[in-house]
Design a protein around this motif. Sequence first.
Motif, PDB file in Angstrom:
ATOM      1  N   ALA A  89      13.200   8.900 -12.110  1.00 22.38           N
ATOM      2  CA  ALA A  89      11.944   8.149 -12.046  1.00 22.38           C
ATOM      3  C   ALA A  89      10.929   8.671 -13.062  1.00 22.38           C
ATOM      4  N   LEU A  90      11.423   8.889 -14.297  1.00 17.65           N
ATOM      5  CA  LEU A  90      10.559   9.339 -15.379  1.00 17.65           C
ATOM      6  C   LEU A  90      10.657   8.355 -16.539  1.00 17.65           C
ATOM      7  N   ARG A  91       9.654   8.338 -17.379  1.00 14.63           N
ATOM      8  CA  ARG A  91       9.709   7.518 -18.584  1.00 14.63           C
ATOM      9  C   ARG A  91      10.636   8.182 -19.595  1.00 14.63           C
ATOM     10  N   HIS A  92      11.409   7.343 -20.314  1.00 12.47           N
ATOM     11  CA  HIS A  92      12.363   7.919 -21.266  1.00 12.47           C
ATOM     12  C   HIS A  92      11.644   8.618 -22.417  1.00 12.47           C
ATOM     13  N   HIS A  93      10.412   8.211 -22.703  1.00 17.71           N
ATOM     14  CA  HIS A  93       9.639   8.923 -23.725  1.00 17.71           C
ATOM     15  C   HIS A  93       9.324  10.349 -23.253  1.00 17.71           C
ATOM     16  N   THR A  94       9.037  10.484 -21.973  1.00 12.80           N
ATOM     17  CA  THR A  94       8.785  11.825 -21.427  1.00 12.80           C
ATOM     18  C   THR A  94      10.035  12.680 -21.475  1.00 12.80           C
ATOM     19  N   VAL A  95      11.197  12.065 -21.162  1.00  7.20           N
ATOM     20  CA  VAL A  95      12.462  12.799 -21.220  1.00  7.20           C
ATOM     21  C   VAL A  95      12.735  13.271 -22.645  1.00  7.20           C
ATOM     22  N   GLY A  96      12.538  12.389 -23.611  1.00  7.44           N
ATOM     23  CA  GLY A  96      12.741  12.787 -25.001  1.00  7.44           C
ATOM     24  C   GLY A  96      11.803  13.892 -25.442  1.00  7.44           C
ATOM     25  N   LEU A 152      11.747   1.007  -3.026  1.00  7.48           N
ATOM     26  CA  LEU A 152      11.483   2.202  -2.227  1.00  7.48           C
ATOM     27  C   LEU A 152      12.767   2.938  -1.874  1.00  7.48           C
ATOM     28  N   MET A 153      13.880   2.221  -1.739  1.00  4.77           N
ATOM     29  CA  MET A 153      15.144   2.883  -1.432  1.00  4.77           C
ATOM     30  C   MET A 153      15.663   3.685  -2.609  1.00  4.77           C
ATOM     31  N   ARG A 154      15.232   3.338  -3.828  1.00  2.00           N
ATOM     32  CA  ARG A 154      15.678   4.078  -5.007  1.00  2.00           C
ATOM     33  C   ARG A 154      14.857   5.326  -5.261  1.00  2.00           C
ATOM     34  N   VAL A 155      13.728   5.450  -4.590  1.00  2.00           N
ATOM     35  CA  VAL A 155      12.872   6.619  -4.788  1.00  2.00           C
ATOM     36  C   VAL A 155      13.527   7.826  -4.158  1.00  2.00           C
ATOM     37  N   ARG A 156      13.653   8.905  -4.932  1.00  2.00           N
ATOM     38  CA  ARG A 156      14.275  10.124  -4.435  1.00  2.00           C
ATOM     39  C   ARG A 156      13.288  10.919  -3.616  1.00  2.00           C
ATOM     40  N   ARG A 157      13.786  11.537  -2.567  1.00  2.00           N
ATOM     41  CA  ARG A 157      12.936  12.396  -1.756  1.00  2.00           C
ATOM     42  C   ARG A 157      12.554  13.638  -2.547  1.00  2.00           C
ATOM     43  N   THR A 174       0.831  -1.207   0.000  1.00  4.20           N
ATOM     44  CA  THR A 174       0.000   0.000   0.000  1.00  4.20           C
ATOM     45  C   THR A 174       0.862   1.253   0.000  1.00  4.20           C
ATOM     46  N   LEU A 175       1.898   1.267   0.835  1.00  7.72           N
ATOM     47  CA  LEU A 175       2.812   2.413   0.855  1.00  7.72           C
ATOM     48  C   LEU A 175       3.550   2.555  -0.474  1.00  7.72           C
ATOM     49  N   GLY A 176       3.936   1.435  -1.066  1.00  3.60           N
ATOM     50  CA  GLY A 176       4.645   1.492  -2.344  1.00  3.60           C
ATOM     51  C   GLY A 176       3.802   2.067  -3.458  1.00  3.60           C
ATOM     52  N   VAL A 177       2.508   1.721  -3.483  1.00  4.91           N
ATOM     53  CA  VAL A 177       1.616   2.276  -4.510  1.00  4.91           C
ATOM     54  C   VAL A 177       1.527   3.790  -4.391  1.00  4.91           C
ATOM     55  N   SER A 190       4.967   7.955  -9.877  1.00  4.03           N
ATOM     56  CA  SER A 190       5.562   8.339 -11.163  1.00  4.03           C
ATOM     57  C   SER A 190       6.278   7.195 -11.857  1.00  4.03           C
ATOM     58  N   ASP A 191       6.394   6.025 -11.214  1.00  4.58           N
ATOM     59  CA  ASP A 191       7.081   4.876 -11.798  1.00  4.58           C
ATOM     60  C   ASP A 191       6.040   3.798 -12.087  1.00  4.58           C
TER      61      ASP A 191
END
Length: 284
Positions: free
Chosen positions: A258-265, A136-141, A67-70, A75-76
């Motif tokens: 934590a973004l999609r590469h299509h969004t970055v492009g 969860l450890m990879r999620v940036r604050r 639940t916390l992860g959702v 954004s991922d």
Amino acid sequence: MEASIQRYPWAVLAIRAAAVSLAVCVGAASFRLSFTALADVAVRSHVPPDQAWLWPCTVDGATLLATLGVVVCMSDRGARRFFWAVLIGGLLVSIGGNDLHAVLPPEQELPWMLRAAIGAVAPIAVVVSIHGLTILMRVRRPAAAADQRATTAGQHETVRPRNVAAPAPPHAELSPATTDADNDGRGPDTTQATEAIPDHTDNEPADRGGPVLPYVDIADKVLGIITVKDIDREEVAEVLRMSYEHNLPNRDIGRRLALRHHTVGKIIDASAQVLRNEPLAKVS
């Protein structure tokens, strides 16, 4: 109703306090009932009675983690799907255990297939919880990332897209040798676009080279011509900085932010369009 709420703001606080109290009470009561039922099912599956309390903690703990992860990984998309799967699976196991406790006669053992399924929950929960923890450890604050991007954007870096040719100084004339017709059909020469531009100091005028724009200014212009969900201008500025300064691929930028590469492009392409429309810009 709205007027009374605006007139008495303490009423909003009272309603929120009551809602929090009710949520805590309902959650504690539900957890207690589920805990008792699942512990009884564990005992029926040959789990020692003094360790039976560990099985409901495993099931409900994995569900709470999911639940916390959702909530955190909005954004991922890949991480969100994983946590949704864990959440649904843990909920089904908890509901099934409570139903078994309600249906079976007291102290009756479970069939061997159900005992095998209950025994498999613990090792699966170990793998799921460890993998969820690494995600969860990879999620940036958000606060730390925003502060870092704001500090970086406030330094007035020089920005130039990799695929946009450097504009000529105001007093220069376009030479026929640089036209598209004499470039063997390869399009305009973009070799100058990758050249670094020295930072302009107070003693050096900024109009000697190409456009000089802080990343946040370009981010505002980018957000004015494209639509991206759940991304603010500081995140767009960080995408531009990582692309133009470090020349990172879109997938690496998306993985770090934590973004999609299509969004970055999409952001990079829009920034190139912005800078093409800015023949000369100065930072005051």
